[in-house]
Design an enzyme around this catalytic site. Structure first.
Site, mmCIF file in Angstrom:
data_model
loop_
_atom_site.group_PDB
_atom_site.id
_atom_site.type_symbol
_atom_site.label_atom_id
_atom_site.label_comp_id
_atom_site.label_asym_id
_atom_site.label_seq_id
_atom_site.Cartn_x
_atom_site.Cartn_y
_atom_site.Cartn_z
ATOM 1 N N GLU A 102 0.839 -1.183 0.000
ATOM 2 C CA GLU A 102 0.000 0.000 0.000
ATOM 3 C C GLU A 102 0.883 1.245 0.000
ATOM 4 O O GLU A 102 1.945 1.281 0.636
ATOM 5 C CB GLU A 102 -0.931 -0.021 1.209
ATOM 6 C CG GLU A 102 -1.961 -1.139 1.051
ATOM 7 C CD GLU A 102 -3.056 -1.112 2.095
ATOM 8 O OE1 GLU A 102 -4.185 -1.469 1.744
ATOM 9 O OE2 GLU A 102 -2.795 -0.753 3.257
ATOM 10 N N CYS A 107 3.563 8.486 1.020
ATOM 11 C CA CYS A 107 4.070 7.570 2.037
ATOM 12 C C CYS A 107 4.395 6.255 1.325
ATOM 13 O O CYS A 107 3.504 5.577 0.806
ATOM 14 C CB CYS A 107 2.996 7.381 3.109
ATOM 15 S SG CYS A 107 3.485 6.241 4.391
ATOM 16 N N CYS A 114 6.214 -6.897 6.997
ATOM 17 C CA CYS A 114 7.267 -6.356 7.867
ATOM 18 C C CYS A 114 7.607 -7.390 8.927
ATOM 19 O O CYS A 114 6.729 -8.104 9.419
ATOM 20 C CB CYS A 114 6.783 -5.071 8.535
ATOM 21 S SG CYS A 114 8.064 -4.297 9.548
ATOM 22 N N CYS A 152 5.389 -4.893 15.300
ATOM 23 C CA CYS A 152 4.946 -3.903 16.296
ATOM 24 C C CYS A 152 3.477 -4.178 16.638
ATOM 25 O O CYS A 152 2.659 -4.425 15.744
ATOM 26 C CB CYS A 152 5.108 -2.487 15.756
ATOM 27 S SG CYS A 152 6.816 -2.114 15.333
ATOM 28 N N CYS A 176 0.440 -2.222 15.025
ATOM 29 C CA CYS A 176 0.490 -1.997 13.573
ATOM 30 C C CYS A 176 -0.134 -3.150 12.802
ATOM 31 O O CYS A 176 0.182 -4.322 13.028
ATOM 32 C CB CYS A 176 1.953 -1.815 13.159
ATOM 33 S SG CYS A 176 2.166 -1.706 11.385
ATOM 34 N N CYS A 206 -1.343 6.059 9.863
ATOM 35 C CA CYS A 206 -0.145 5.415 10.376
ATOM 36 C C CYS A 206 -0.482 4.114 11.112
ATOM 37 O O CYS A 206 -1.333 4.093 11.990
ATOM 38 C CB CYS A 206 0.522 6.405 11.327
ATOM 39 S SG CYS A 206 2.130 5.894 11.815
HETATM 40 S S1 SF4 Z 1 5.132 0.048 12.620
HETATM 41 FE FE1 SF4 Z 1 4.479 -1.678 11.329
HETATM 42 S S2 SF4 Z 1 5.525 -1.349 9.394
HETATM 43 FE FE2 SF4 Z 1 6.556 -0.036 10.906
HETATM 44 S S3 SF4 Z 1 8.238 -1.305 11.683
HETATM 45 FE FE3 SF4 Z 1 6.505 -1.688 13.049
HETATM 46 S S4 SF4 Z 1 5.479 -3.518 12.177
HETATM 47 FE FE4 SF4 Z 1 6.830 -2.668 10.612
#
Ligand code: SF4
Length: 340
Positions: A89, A102, A109, A113, A116, A335
């Site tokens: 995206e 962005c 990833c 996190c 996220c 975000c």
């Molecule tokens: S916020 Fe999401 S995209 Fe960014 S490093 Fe952490 S897991 Fe990865």
């Protein structure tokens, strides 16, 4: 068969070497670059012979827009597909009559996190520099052709899917190509790279052009931060700040600390006090981002009053602080909400 190497992976020097090896004058590299990046056309107004050689050796395709989602606030989110059918995206964010793109740096990833959406996907693969650049060209073209907005070239933030410093070689290459004088000719301060604190990548930042740097801080306490950003277990704040303090910043440059504000978790007085200890003496600006909920997330967004109150606590402590207006949250483009 899809060719591995994209023409958008090449710096102008690399393109020159390729042309020379193929008995073509390197001067054509400027025409080709202008065409790829300024006119944004696939077809190059160069001889059929050169075109055929380029097509034979490189993939000249840009990512394909699979889906477009538009928010009433002007944010546009694209699902872009690459030649192997992997997708990411990319988001166009309006700000003060200008747009920022962005960009994603990885498919998925590895950082996981907890706040996220992308982190729930795991890492599928890194993006090549040409795929990072391709997202920008497609988004900028959309702005121009589909929306008819003749605005200035959008700025760039590496805050989409992926940890950019986990793919630092390709991200660095993309930044260098974005700066090519006969290409997009962007200035380093038009680009911002945001990291979750991937220490091996932070150690390489002095090799990058002087782009803006942002750290996803989210808590001044390792105990809370490692819950939000699991890599903090391996790369705690002391180690990260040791590296950040060694960065060669320009005179008026400061590091932006992204601070995702989560109700009851990191919006307390002790958080503000600890932030003062951590950032008070450093060239810093804090960007408060009220948490954007996504399907299945356990955290809550604080009320607007609580966000404002936390900002006041920081301002009283003389910490430069802004609240980032949330854009595109209705289309999961804000975000931490991106997922392919
Ligand atoms: S916020 Fe999401 S995209 Fe960014 S490093 Fe952490 S897991 Fe990865």
């Amino acid at each position: 068969m899809t060719l591995e190497k994209s023409i958008y992976d090449l710096s102008q020097e690399e393109l020159k070497s390729f042309l020379v090896k193929n008995n073509i004058s390197p001067d054509f590299s400027t025409t080709i670059f202008r065409n790829l990046y300024k006119n944004n056309k696939h077809e190059m107004p160069i001889s059929k012979k050169i075109m055929a050689i380029l097509r034979k050796n490189f993939n000249v395709d840009l990512p394909v827009i699979h889906t477009v989602s538009k928010s009433p606030d002007g944010t546009v989110k694209f699902l872009m597909m690459f030649s192997d059918n992997k997708s990411v995206e990319t988001v166009l964010i309006p700000f003060n009559k200008r747009f920022t793109v962005c960009l994603s740096s990885q498919v998925g990833c590895a950082m996981k996190c907890s706040f996220c959406y992308t982190g729930t996907m795991g890492l599928s693969r890194h993006l090549k520099s040409g795929e990072i650049i391709g997202q920008y060209i497609v988004a900028a073209n959309y702005l121009d052709v589909e929306l008819g907005l003749k605005t200035m070239a959008p700025n760039i933030v590496f805050m989409g899917q992926g940890e950019p410093l986990h793919n630092s070689d390709e991200v660095l290459k993309a930044i260098q190509i974005f700066m090519e004088p006969f290409g997009l000719a962007m200035g380093p301060r038009q680009m911002t790279l945001s990291t979750a604190g991937y220490l091996p990548g932070i150690k390489k930042l002095n090799d990058f052009p002087k782009i803006n740097i942002a750290l996803s801080l989210h808590s001044p306490f390792n105990s809370i931060r490692k819950e939000l950003i699991p890599i903090n277990q391996h790369f705690p704040l002391e180690d990260i700040f040791k590296e950040l303090d060694g960065l060669d910043l320009m005179k008026r440059q400061f590091i932006v600390y992204e601070y995702l504000l989560i109700d009851g978790l990191n919006d307390r007085v002790e958080d503000a006090d600890e932030l003062l200890k951590l950032l008070g003496e450093r060239k810093s600006a804090i960007n408060l981002i009220p948490f954007n909920p996504f399907p299945g997330s356990n955290y809550k967004r604080p009320s607007d009053e609580k966000v404002e109150a936390f900002k006041e606590m920081l301002v009283e402590r003389k910490l430069r602080t802004m609240i980032r207006t949330t854009k595109g949250s209705d289309i999961l483009a804000a975000c931490g909400q991106l997922k392919s």
